[in-house]
Design a protein around this motif. Sequence first.
Motif, mmCIF file in Angstrom:
data_model
loop_
_atom_site.group_PDB
_atom_site.id
_atom_site.type_symbol
_atom_site.label_atom_id
_atom_site.label_comp_id
_atom_site.label_asym_id
_atom_site.label_seq_id
_atom_site.Cartn_x
_atom_site.Cartn_y
_atom_site.Cartn_z
ATOM 1 N N VAL A 116 46.646 50.454 46.558
ATOM 2 C CA VAL A 116 45.925 51.433 45.743
ATOM 3 C C VAL A 116 44.652 50.832 45.184
ATOM 4 O O VAL A 116 44.635 49.695 44.718
ATOM 5 N N LEU A 117 43.569 51.603 45.286
ATOM 6 C CA LEU A 117 42.303 51.280 44.635
ATOM 7 C C LEU A 117 42.279 52.093 43.347
ATOM 8 O O LEU A 117 42.246 53.325 43.383
ATOM 9 N N ALA A 118 42.328 51.416 42.213
ATOM 10 C CA ALA A 118 42.422 52.096 40.926
ATOM 11 C C ALA A 118 41.057 52.179 40.264
ATOM 12 O O ALA A 118 40.340 51.185 40.168
ATOM 13 N N GLY A 119 40.704 53.356 39.798
ATOM 14 C CA GLY A 119 39.417 53.570 39.169
ATOM 15 C C GLY A 119 39.320 52.902 37.808
ATOM 16 O O GLY A 119 40.235 52.985 36.991
ATOM 17 N N ALA A 120 38.206 52.226 37.566
ATOM 18 C CA ALA A 120 37.957 51.563 36.292
ATOM 19 C C ALA A 120 36.462 51.362 36.146
ATOM 20 O O ALA A 120 35.733 51.301 37.140
ATOM 21 N N VAL A 121 36.012 51.257 34.891
ATOM 22 C CA VAL A 121 34.589 51.016 34.674
ATOM 23 C C VAL A 121 34.331 49.860 33.708
ATOM 24 O O VAL A 121 33.268 49.263 33.737
ATOM 25 N N THR A 122 35.316 49.511 32.878
ATOM 26 C CA THR A 122 35.146 48.426 31.916
ATOM 27 C C THR A 122 35.994 47.232 32.320
ATOM 28 O O THR A 122 36.946 47.360 33.101
ATOM 29 N N PRO A 123 35.705 46.043 31.772
ATOM 30 C CA PRO A 123 36.556 44.884 32.054
ATOM 31 C C PRO A 123 38.008 45.123 31.652
ATOM 32 O O PRO A 123 38.923 44.734 32.384
ATOM 33 N N THR A 124 38.216 45.766 30.510
ATOM 34 C CA THR A 124 39.580 46.038 30.058
ATOM 35 C C THR A 124 40.321 46.913 31.063
ATOM 36 O O THR A 124 41.486 46.661 31.406
ATOM 37 N N GLU A 125 39.660 47.965 31.548
ATOM 38 C CA GLU A 125 40.289 48.855 32.523
ATOM 39 C C GLU A 125 40.547 48.132 33.842
ATOM 40 O O GLU A 125 41.584 48.340 34.486
ATOM 41 N N ALA A 126 39.609 47.284 34.248
ATOM 42 C CA ALA A 126 39.776 46.563 35.508
ATOM 43 C C ALA A 126 40.983 45.629 35.443
ATOM 44 O O ALA A 126 41.785 45.559 36.382
ATOM 45 N N VAL A 127 41.127 44.912 34.340
ATOM 46 C CA VAL A 127 42.272 44.019 34.183
ATOM 47 C C VAL A 127 43.570 44.823 34.125
ATOM 48 O O VAL A 127 44.579 44.448 34.740
ATOM 49 N N ALA A 128 43.564 45.942 33.415
ATOM 50 C CA ALA A 128 44.754 46.791 33.338
ATOM 51 C C ALA A 128 45.147 47.301 34.717
ATOM 52 O O ALA A 128 46.334 47.348 35.066
ATOM 53 N N ALA A 129 44.161 47.696 35.508
ATOM 54 C CA ALA A 129 44.438 48.189 36.860
ATOM 55 C C ALA A 129 45.112 47.119 37.704
ATOM 56 O O ALA A 129 46.116 47.381 38.387
ATOM 57 N N MET A 130 44.584 45.912 37.673
ATOM 58 C CA MET A 130 45.166 44.839 38.467
ATOM 59 C C MET A 130 46.565 44.482 37.962
ATOM 60 O O MET A 130 47.465 44.208 38.754
ATOM 61 N N ASN A 131 46.751 44.506 36.640
ATOM 62 C CA ASN A 131 48.073 44.204 36.075
ATOM 63 C C ASN A 131 49.119 45.236 36.462
ATOM 64 O O ASN A 131 50.314 44.923 36.502
ATOM 65 N N GLN A 132 48.673 46.466 36.744
ATOM 66 C CA GLN A 132 49.612 47.515 37.146
ATOM 67 C C GLN A 132 49.858 47.526 38.659
ATOM 68 O O GLN A 132 50.594 48.372 39.157
#
Length: 211
Positions: free
Chosen positions: A109-125
Amino acid sequence: MPPADLLSALEDQRLLAIVRGKDPAAALDTVLSLFRYGVGIVEVSLTGADALGVIAQARSALGPEALLGAGTVLTAQQARDAAAAGACFGVTPAVTEAVGACRDLGLPVLAGAVTPTEAVAAMNQGASAVKLFPATLGGPAYLRALRDPLPDVPFVPVGGVDAAAVRAYLAAGALAVGVGSPLVGGAADGRDQGELALRAEQFRAATLGEW
């Protein structure tokens, strides 16, 4: 499909085509045409008309090996429906329950994110890569800034990426770029089919080179 296989394909192809159409027959024709024109990874957005039907018919026509995915996946049920239709990867516009659902289904899955916090959360999930969306918010310079603290996160900018911007994003460290209307135009709505081959050639040419 193992996540590593999708990442390897993105690194090789550098281009993810996004099809979103109002006309299911035209959208299906567009998907098949993109593969025929050498675009090797295609996402069908679930916001398009009868998107699941388009995915199912395209999968039947293309066979099991085609890198055909579902986009704009927001919920766990949508992830399950996409997998049942034949999608081999999922793409979300944000960090939603669909990220974990795709992971649990074995879909990269490619998870949408725009901020560093969202990017880290996406990878953690469990995201395989981060869809930087909307990419036009910060452009290639923002991507370069994100990669300084997050060098191991694979980013795929999406949103307003035209042929002229492809090289700038790749040079800034993008794994690949995701492209919808600048590539597809009106083809998925039953228009501009004759120009699709030319645009596919332009975008494929823009991805060539060492990055």
